[in-house]
Motif scaffolding. Structure first.
Motif, PDB file in Angstrom:
ATOM      1  N   MET A 192     -13.433  -7.223  -7.620  1.00  0.00           N
ATOM      2  CA  MET A 192     -12.086  -6.803  -7.248  1.00  0.00           C
ATOM      3  C   MET A 192     -11.287  -6.599  -8.524  1.00  0.00           C
ATOM      4  N   VAL A 244       0.818  -1.211   0.000  1.00  0.00           N
ATOM      5  CA  VAL A 244       0.000   0.000   0.000  1.00  0.00           C
ATOM      6  C   VAL A 244       0.859   1.271   0.000  1.00  0.00           C
ATOM      7  N   TYR A 300      -1.297   5.986  -6.206  1.00  0.00           N
ATOM      8  CA  TYR A 300      -2.484   5.137  -6.140  1.00  0.00           C
ATOM      9  C   TYR A 300      -3.003   5.029  -4.705  1.00  0.00           C
ATOM     10  N   THR A 301      -4.309   4.889  -4.590  1.00  0.00           N
ATOM     11  CA  THR A 301      -4.925   4.539  -3.317  1.00  0.00           C
ATOM     12  C   THR A 301      -5.388   3.090  -3.416  1.00  0.00           C
ATOM     13  N   VAL A 302      -4.804   2.218  -2.616  1.00  0.00           N
ATOM     14  CA  VAL A 302      -5.084   0.787  -2.701  1.00  0.00           C
ATOM     15  C   VAL A 302      -5.865   0.338  -1.477  1.00  0.00           C
ATOM     16  N   THR A 303      -6.957  -0.351  -1.702  1.00  0.00           N
ATOM     17  CA  THR A 303      -7.681  -1.012  -0.624  1.00  0.00           C
ATOM     18  C   THR A 303      -7.632  -2.513  -0.878  1.00  0.00           C
ATOM     19  N   TYR A 304      -7.764  -3.292   0.161  1.00  0.00           N
ATOM     20  CA  TYR A 304      -7.658  -4.735  -0.022  1.00  0.00           C
ATOM     21  C   TYR A 304      -8.715  -5.476   0.778  1.00  0.00           C
ATOM     22  N   GLN A 305      -9.000  -6.686   0.312  1.00  0.00           N
ATOM     23  CA  GLN A 305      -9.988  -7.551   0.942  1.00  0.00           C
ATOM     24  C   GLN A 305      -9.382  -8.942   1.090  1.00  0.00           C
TER      25      GLN A 305
END
Length: 218
Positions: free
Chosen positions: A31, A1, A9-14
């Motif tokens: 996703m 991240v 970049y703005t990274v989100t994760y699951q």
């Protein structure tokens, strides 16, 4: 991240509890990308689901698989009729059986591209194989004589992944990397994500935090 943030970049994760659901999420667009599924597993998913997932090049690393035991310390000590946990999905069952075949513990049909239990031709110690989900094989060690397991699953269970009886000899055939829809394989963001994972900063963190779990491809 943080490495991706440096690139803008703005990274989100699951986090998903199994690989199949994660592949479905990328394929249906829920996703954008996926990590930590090896390429042959992805290819089988594509074939069975008419999916168009791609592992972006360059591929990044491999995670080993081995035969582990909490009852025996040497492969020679495995008794006749030993119970062995093996993964029940076709690709990882094939990989597990090839680990045993490479160690000359059994022989498999050389004409088959992907082998299963019915393709065992010689099993001199009459090992008994118990099929289960890949996430369960480490837990089964308390009940089984041995189990085929990913190094990552051993690490997640706070067990020594280097304490294997035998391990795979061809980890490069199971590369891991960033998986995306085919339409995104040439996108700049996918390339930048791969480069972030391959960066010196992340490699050094991975080596320090995971103790050599990830075998990077240079």
């Amino acid at each position: 991240v943080p490495v991706m943030a440096e690139k803008g970049y703005t990274v989100t994760y699951q986090i998903f509890n199994n690989n199949m659901n994660a592949l479905v999420a990328v394929n249906d667009g829920s996703m954008d990308a996926l990590m930590l599924v090896h390429k042959p597993f992805m290819q089988i998913f594509n074939n069975k689901n008419s999916a168009d997932l791609v592992m972006v090049e360059p591929h990044m690393f491999a995670v080993g698989m081995g035969l582990f035991s909490e009852r025996y310390t040497r492969i020679e000590d495995l008794p006749e009729h030993a119970s062995i946990a093996i993964m029940n999905d076709s690709m990882n069952m094939d990989r597990g059986l090839r680990i045993l075949a490479d160690a000359d513990l059994l022989s498999i049909d050389p004409s088959k591209k992907t082998v299963s239990l019915i393709d065992i031709q010689r099993n001199p110690k009459h090992f008994k194989f118990i099929e289960m989900d890949q996430t369960q094989t480490v837990r089964s060690l308390q009940d089984m004589d041995a189990a085929i397991a990913f190094f990552s699953h051993m690490k997640n269970a706070d067990k020594d992944f280097n304490n294997y009886l035998i391990r795979d000899q061809r980890p490069d055939q199971y590369p891991q990397g960033v998986i995306v829809k085919a339409e995104n394989a040439k996108s700049k963001w996918a390339y930048d994500l791969v480069e972030a994972f391959r960066s010196k900063k992340i490699r050094e963190f991975a080596h320090k935090h995971y103790g050599g779990l990830y075998q990077y491809f240079d």
